[in-house]
Design an enzyme around this catalytic site. Structure first.
Site, PDB file in Angstrom:
ATOM      1  N   LYS A   9       0.897  -1.377  -0.004  1.00  0.00           N
ATOM      2  CA  LYS A   9       0.062   0.017   0.165  1.00  0.00           C
ATOM      3  C   LYS A   9       0.902   1.313  -0.003  1.00  0.00           C
ATOM      4  O   LYS A   9       2.065   1.382   0.614  1.00  0.00           O
ATOM      5  CB  LYS A   9      -0.918   0.295   1.259  1.00  0.00           C
ATOM      6  CG  LYS A   9      -1.879   1.256   1.378  1.00  0.00           C
ATOM      7  CD  LYS A   9      -2.654   0.886   2.839  1.00  0.00           C
ATOM      8  CE  LYS A   9      -3.617   2.336   2.977  1.00  0.00           C
ATOM      9  NZ  LYS A   9      -2.768   3.455   3.476  1.00  0.00           N
ATOM     10  N   LYS A  14       7.496   1.069   1.786  1.00  0.00           N
ATOM     11  CA  LYS A  14       8.305   0.376   0.855  1.00  0.00           C
ATOM     12  C   LYS A  14       9.754   0.930   0.605  1.00  0.00           C
ATOM     13  O   LYS A  14      10.569  -0.100   0.591  1.00  0.00           O
ATOM     14  CB  LYS A  14       7.482   0.039  -0.445  1.00  0.00           C
ATOM     15  CG  LYS A  14       6.335  -0.792  -0.232  1.00  0.00           C
ATOM     16  CD  LYS A  14       5.693  -0.796  -1.720  1.00  0.00           C
ATOM     17  CE  LYS A  14       5.166   0.622  -2.245  1.00  0.00           C
ATOM     18  NZ  LYS A  14       4.340   1.230  -1.623  1.00  0.00           N
ATOM     19  N   LYS A  40       6.477   9.560  -8.054  1.00  0.00           N
ATOM     20  CA  LYS A  40       6.993  10.443  -7.160  1.00  0.00           C
ATOM     21  C   LYS A  40       8.388  10.444  -7.214  1.00  0.00           C
ATOM     22  O   LYS A  40       9.256  11.366  -6.920  1.00  0.00           O
ATOM     23  CB  LYS A  40       6.604  10.334  -5.750  1.00  0.00           C
ATOM     24  CG  LYS A  40       5.017  10.411  -5.352  1.00  0.00           C
ATOM     25  CD  LYS A  40       4.753  10.281  -4.029  1.00  0.00           C
ATOM     26  CE  LYS A  40       5.225   9.292  -3.005  1.00  0.00           C
ATOM     27  NZ  LYS A  40       4.673   7.812  -3.505  1.00  0.00           N
ATOM     28  N   ASP A 126      -1.081  -1.713  -5.013  1.00  0.00           N
ATOM     29  CA  ASP A 126      -1.689  -2.843  -4.838  1.00  0.00           C
ATOM     30  C   ASP A 126      -2.146  -3.481  -6.363  1.00  0.00           C
ATOM     31  O   ASP A 126      -3.140  -4.278  -6.166  1.00  0.00           O
ATOM     32  CB  ASP A 126      -2.902  -2.833  -4.016  1.00  0.00           C
ATOM     33  CG  ASP A 126      -3.832  -1.997  -4.356  1.00  0.00           C
ATOM     34  OD1 ASP A 126      -3.947  -0.952  -5.404  1.00  0.00           O
ATOM     35  OD2 ASP A 126      -5.218  -1.846  -3.707  1.00  0.00           O
TER      36      ASP A 126
END
Length: 272
Positions: A9, A14, A40, A126
């Site tokens: 998510k 991460k 990003k 996801d």
């Protein structure tokens, strides 16, 4: 070459986890390449010490594909980790998932990636978009780790990712290698993640405690391995890197229903 991807998510940690694992692997003598697949373009910030200033899609907006050089899109981070950012479209324009497809295809055509022992893909979301599923679908990544906390929506995203892995496993080598628990200090979190992993037919590869050292390192634009190499948190990432190198317990996941997931979370929340 090990081909690994971290999914989970958005906002679950991460990139922080991936960067610290990449740093740990490099310090263990491995040649590591981390590829950020998030519009990003901040996956490699802690390794580079700044936001990547030249992504693959940035270059494609300013140059013809044939004019792009390897040094335009390949950067060197902490302890020699090779860093690449796919980048994304301008805000409000285009599909970020499509950007991943274009970027990875260009890297392939250019044979741009140096020889590596480990290539680690840090992927947003996801797997609801074909672009974000590309590392799984096209065989760029074969070992998938899902980063999750014990929060319901994080587990919901993890379960969806497991569905994607199960779907593509039937036609390729991709397998679920484990769940990485990134703690949010919710009740019974580690025990919940262990049982959730078991129901998915995998294991809990690591449980990363919530620690202020991570925030301090991020504020200094560094991995924990660089900022506080002797800390307990650095040792957590080293152990995770060792687990990844030795892990052979890969599986085709068995996702659960949302009702089963809700009941599981409620059970641990009630007991604690």
């Amino acid at each position: 070459m090990r081909k690994i991807a971290f999914y989970g998510k958005g906002g679950i940690g991460k990139s922080t986890t991936a960067s610290n694992v990449s740093a740990a692997l490099s310090l263990m003598g491995k040649r590591v390449c981390q590829i950020g697949c998030d519009p990003k373009n901040d996956s490699t910030r802690l390794l580079l010490g700044h936001i990547c200033k030249s992504t693959v899609l940035d270059m494609l907006r300013t140059k013809d594909a044939g004019d792009i050089q390897k040094e335009d899109i390949i950067h060197t981070g902490f302890h020699g980790v090779t860093c690449v950012e796919a980048g994304g479209p301008e805000p409000g324009v285009g599909c970020a998932g499509r950007g991943i497809i274009v970027a990875l295809e260009l890297l392939d055509r250019m044979k741009a990636l140096p020889e590596s022992d480990v290539v680690l893909y840090d992927v947003l979301g996801d797997v609801v978009c074909g672009g974000f599923a590309m590392p799984i679908r096209e065989g760029y990544a074969e070992e998938i780790y899902i980063v999750s906390s014990g929060e319901l929506m994080s587990l919901y995203a993890a379960n969806n990712i497991a569905k994607g892995i199960a779907r593509f496993a039937s036609r390729g080598k991709v397998r679920l290698a484990g769940i990485i628990g990134n703690s949010r200090n919710v009740p019974g979190e580690k025990e919940l993640l262990i049982e959730f992993a078991e129901r998915l037919h995998t294991g809990l590869a690591a449980f990363i405690p919530r620690d202020r050292t991570v925030n301090l390192a991020e504020n200094h634009r560094q991995t924990v391995l660089q900022y506080a190499p002797d800390s307990q948190q650095a040792e957590v990432y080293r152990k995770l890197a060792e687990t990844i190198l030795t892990n052979e317990a890969e599986s085709i996941p068995t996702p659960i229903s949302f009702d089963e997931l809700e009941n599981l979370v409620a059970q641990y929340g009630t007991e604690n």
